[in-house]
Design a protein around this motif. Structure first.
Motif, PDB file in Angstrom:
ATOM      1  N   TYR A  94       0.772  -1.257  -0.074  1.00 21.08           N
ATOM      2  CA  TYR A  94      -0.078  -0.040   0.034  1.00 21.08           C
ATOM      3  C   TYR A  94       1.055   1.187  -0.153  1.00 21.08           C
ATOM      4  O   TYR A  94       1.809   1.458   0.795  1.00 21.08           O
ATOM      5  N   ARG A  95       0.590   2.320  -0.871  1.00 22.79           N
ATOM      6  CA  ARG A  95       1.380   3.472  -1.011  1.00 22.79           C
ATOM      7  C   ARG A  95       0.700   4.503  -1.429  1.00 22.79           C
ATOM      8  O   ARG A  95      -0.440   4.362  -2.199  1.00 22.79           O
ATOM      9  N   SER A  96       1.124   5.656  -1.419  1.00 24.35           N
ATOM     10  CA  SER A  96       0.506   6.985  -2.074  1.00 24.35           C
ATOM     11  C   SER A  96       1.632   7.725  -2.729  1.00 24.35           C
ATOM     12  O   SER A  96       2.869   7.659  -2.375  1.00 24.35           O
ATOM     13  N   GLN A  97       0.983   8.555  -3.757  1.00 29.67           N
ATOM     14  CA  GLN A  97       2.224   9.473  -4.209  1.00 29.67           C
ATOM     15  C   GLN A  97       1.249  10.669  -4.651  1.00 29.67           C
ATOM     16  O   GLN A  97      -0.033  10.636  -5.087  1.00 29.67           O
ATOM     17  N   MET A  98       1.976  11.667  -5.041  1.00 26.11           N
ATOM     18  CA  MET A  98       1.442  13.009  -5.523  1.00 26.11           C
ATOM     19  C   MET A  98       1.901  12.912  -7.177  1.00 26.11           C
ATOM     20  O   MET A  98       2.812  12.726  -7.458  1.00 26.11           O
ATOM     21  N   GLU A  99       0.600  13.366  -7.882  1.00 29.76           N
ATOM     22  CA  GLU A  99       0.874  13.755  -9.275  1.00 29.76           C
ATOM     23  C   GLU A  99       0.406  15.013  -9.526  1.00 29.76           C
ATOM     24  O   GLU A  99      -0.719  15.246  -9.687  1.00 29.76           O
ATOM     25  N   GLY A 100       1.228  16.073  -9.314  1.00 33.01           N
ATOM     26  CA  GLY A 100       0.582  17.493  -9.547  1.00 33.01           C
ATOM     27  C   GLY A 100      -0.011  17.829  -8.180  1.00 33.01           C
ATOM     28  O   GLY A 100       0.513  17.627  -7.195  1.00 33.01           O
ATOM     29  N   LYS A 101      -1.037  18.184  -8.272  1.00 30.11           N
ATOM     30  CA  LYS A 101      -2.049  18.425  -6.872  1.00 30.11           C
ATOM     31  C   LYS A 101      -2.744  17.052  -6.600  1.00 30.11           C
ATOM     32  O   LYS A 101      -3.382  17.296  -5.526  1.00 30.11           O
ATOM     33  N   ASN A 102      -2.954  16.189  -7.578  1.00 30.69           N
ATOM     34  CA  ASN A 102      -3.714  14.829  -7.276  1.00 30.69           C
ATOM     35  C   ASN A 102      -3.100  13.921  -6.241  1.00 30.69           C
ATOM     36  O   ASN A 102      -1.835  13.764  -6.389  1.00 30.69           O
ATOM     37  N   LEU A 103      -3.977  13.330  -5.601  1.00 26.42           N
ATOM     38  CA  LEU A 103      -3.192  12.150  -4.707  1.00 26.42           C
ATOM     39  C   LEU A 103      -3.714  11.018  -5.389  1.00 26.42           C
ATOM     40  O   LEU A 103      -4.716  10.693  -5.697  1.00 26.42           O
ATOM     41  N   ILE A 104      -2.710  10.066  -5.749  1.00 25.15           N
ATOM     42  CA  ILE A 104      -2.748   8.567  -6.089  1.00 25.15           C
ATOM     43  C   ILE A 104      -2.425   7.584  -4.985  1.00 25.15           C
ATOM     44  O   ILE A 104      -1.403   7.473  -4.511  1.00 25.15           O
ATOM     45  N   PRO A 118      -9.921  20.136  -3.508  1.00 34.18           N
ATOM     46  CA  PRO A 118     -10.548  21.409  -3.769  1.00 34.18           C
ATOM     47  C   PRO A 118      -9.315  22.287  -3.941  1.00 34.18           C
ATOM     48  O   PRO A 118      -8.147  22.148  -3.129  1.00 34.18           O
ATOM     49  N   GLU A 119      -9.518  23.508  -4.343  1.00 30.09           N
ATOM     50  CA  GLU A 119      -8.413  24.572  -4.635  1.00 30.09           C
ATOM     51  C   GLU A 119      -7.879  25.109  -3.407  1.00 30.09           C
ATOM     52  O   GLU A 119      -6.814  25.591  -3.233  1.00 30.09           O
ATOM     53  N   ASN A 120      -8.757  25.004  -2.288  1.00 29.11           N
ATOM     54  CA  ASN A 120      -7.968  25.657  -0.979  1.00 29.11           C
ATOM     55  C   ASN A 120      -7.607  24.750  -0.106  1.00 29.11           C
ATOM     56  O   ASN A 120      -7.187  24.939   0.902  1.00 29.11           O
ATOM     57  N   ILE A 121      -7.153  23.289  -0.587  1.00 28.12           N
ATOM     58  CA  ILE A 121      -6.770  22.204   0.485  1.00 28.12           C
ATOM     59  C   ILE A 121      -5.602  21.861  -0.482  1.00 28.12           C
ATOM     60  O   ILE A 121      -5.228  21.588  -1.610  1.00 28.12           O
ATOM     61  N   GLN A 122      -4.623  21.867   0.558  1.00 26.68           N
ATOM     62  CA  GLN A 122      -3.153  21.048   0.148  1.00 26.68           C
ATOM     63  C   GLN A 122      -2.967  19.711   0.772  1.00 26.68           C
ATOM     64  O   GLN A 122      -3.060  19.685   1.794  1.00 26.68           O
ATOM     65  N   ILE A 123      -2.473  18.781   0.031  1.00 25.27           N
ATOM     66  CA  ILE A 123      -2.418  17.547   0.243  1.00 25.27           C
ATOM     67  C   ILE A 123      -0.629  17.263   0.186  1.00 25.27           C
ATOM     68  O   ILE A 123      -0.296  17.298  -0.974  1.00 25.27           O
ATOM     69  N   ASN A 124      -0.088  16.799   1.109  1.00 25.26           N
ATOM     70  CA  ASN A 124       1.180  16.393   1.015  1.00 25.26           C
ATOM     71  C   ASN A 124       1.433  14.815   1.517  1.00 25.26           C
ATOM     72  O   ASN A 124       0.915  14.356   2.324  1.00 25.26           O
ATOM     73  N   VAL A 125       2.614  14.268   0.769  1.00 24.78           N
ATOM     74  CA  VAL A 125       2.735  12.993   0.997  1.00 24.78           C
ATOM     75  C   VAL A 125       4.371  12.743   1.597  1.00 24.78           C
ATOM     76  O   VAL A 125       5.354  13.274   0.915  1.00 24.78           O
ATOM     77  N   GLU A 126       4.511  12.301   2.828  1.00 26.65           N
ATOM     78  CA  GLU A 126       5.673  12.018   3.253  1.00 26.65           C
ATOM     79  C   GLU A 126       6.204  10.391   3.066  1.00 26.65           C
ATOM     80  O   GLU A 126       5.272   9.669   3.805  1.00 26.65           O
ATOM     81  N   ASN A 127       7.077  10.000   2.679  1.00 26.06           N
ATOM     82  CA  ASN A 127       7.569   8.531   2.625  1.00 26.06           C
ATOM     83  C   ASN A 127       6.516   7.647   2.112  1.00 26.06           C
ATOM     84  O   ASN A 127       6.607   6.520   2.803  1.00 26.06           O
ATOM     85  N   SER A 128       5.662   8.215   1.262  1.00 19.67           N
ATOM     86  CA  SER A 128       4.641   7.326   0.502  1.00 19.67           C
ATOM     87  C   SER A 128       3.581   6.463   1.664  1.00 19.67           C
ATOM     88  O   SER A 128       2.684   5.838   1.262  1.00 19.67           O
ATOM     89  N   THR A 129       3.610   6.799   2.792  1.00 19.09           N
ATOM     90  CA  THR A 129       2.784   6.076   3.495  1.00 19.09           C
ATOM     91  C   THR A 129       1.980   7.261   4.520  1.00 19.09           C
ATOM     92  O   THR A 129       1.097   6.927   5.251  1.00 19.09           O
ATOM     93  N   ASN A 130       2.470   8.280   4.871  1.00 16.89           N
ATOM     94  CA  ASN A 130       2.066   9.422   5.531  1.00 16.89           C
ATOM     95  C   ASN A 130       1.463  10.433   4.498  1.00 16.89           C
ATOM     96  O   ASN A 130       2.077  11.053   3.847  1.00 16.89           O
ATOM     97  N   ILE A 131       0.250  10.844   4.767  1.00 17.46           N
ATOM     98  CA  ILE A 131      -0.648  11.775   4.164  1.00 17.46           C
ATOM     99  C   ILE A 131      -0.903  12.966   5.076  1.00 17.46           C
ATOM    100  O   ILE A 131      -1.759  12.724   5.978  1.00 17.46           O
ATOM    101  N   SER A 132      -0.784  14.005   4.915  1.00 14.22           N
ATOM    102  CA  SER A 132      -1.168  15.276   5.861  1.00 14.22           C
ATOM    103  C   SER A 132      -2.102  16.051   4.641  1.00 14.22           C
ATOM    104  O   SER A 132      -1.501  16.675   3.445  1.00 14.22           O
TER     105      SER A 132
END
Length: 178
Positions: A94-104, A118-132
């Motif tokens: 199980y993993r996650s990644q960012m592609e532009g502003k989209n979360l995969i 949405p435009e006013n929400i920011q998503i960050n991914v650290e080490n492919s398992t932590n999402i903020s």
């Protein structure tokens, strides 16, 4: 009697609040939010504080009194500090990644799951398992976090799935062999 509704909302020095009839706008360093207040509630600005009072004394006004105060207080906190929710992905592969502003998300389905924030929400991914998830509107930040978690909620046997960082999973004992 609403205890929450009676509390004054303290406005920090870097935040501006303006009241226009039933519309309140809060402007701060992180952005601007506005909220339409019910006719059952009256709001007034006293120096650097906001005070909400009920126009009528019935159950509906009572409920909206505390709700409106909480929403406006969250708006003040949002434009001054912002809100953040953190999620953790558990599971082999199980993993996650960012592609532009989209979360995969790759969480065990035959296809990757794509989430467009949405435009006013920011998503960050650290080490492919932590999402903020960060933003100024507490309701939207919580809703996006719940949407991401609902894609693969944690299961009780192995704990695999997406969970909040402070969430405790009640584990179940698996099937006992002979």
């Amino acid at each position: 009697m609403s205890r929450i509704g009676k509390k004054l909302i303290i406005i920090p020095s870097n935040v501006k609040a303006s009241i226009d009839n039933s519309l309140i706008s809060i402007n701060g360093p992180k952005g601007e939010l506005s909220y339409n207040i019910s006719k059952l509630i009256k709001i007034e600005k006293i120096k650097d504080k906001l005070k909400l009072t009920k126009n009528y004394n019935h159950k509906k006004a009572q409920a909206i009194h505390g709700l409106s105060r909480s929403i406006i207080n969250n708006m003040v906190l949002g434009v001054s500090q912002g809100f953040e929710k953190k999620l953790i992905i558990n599971g082999v592969g199980y993993r996650s990644q960012m592609e532009g502003k989209n979360l995969i998300l790759h969480v065990g389905y035959s296809h990757p799951v794509n989430i467009k924030p949405p435009e006013n929400i920011q998503i960050n991914v650290e080490n492919s398992t932590n999402i903020s998830i960060m933003g100024i509107d507490k309701e939207i930040v919580g809703q996006i976090a719940a949407k991401i978690r609902s894609i693969r909620p944690p299961e009780p046997y192995k704990g695999k799935g997406i969970k909040y960082i402070d969430e405790k999973i009640k584990r179940k004992v698996g099937k006992a062999g002979k």
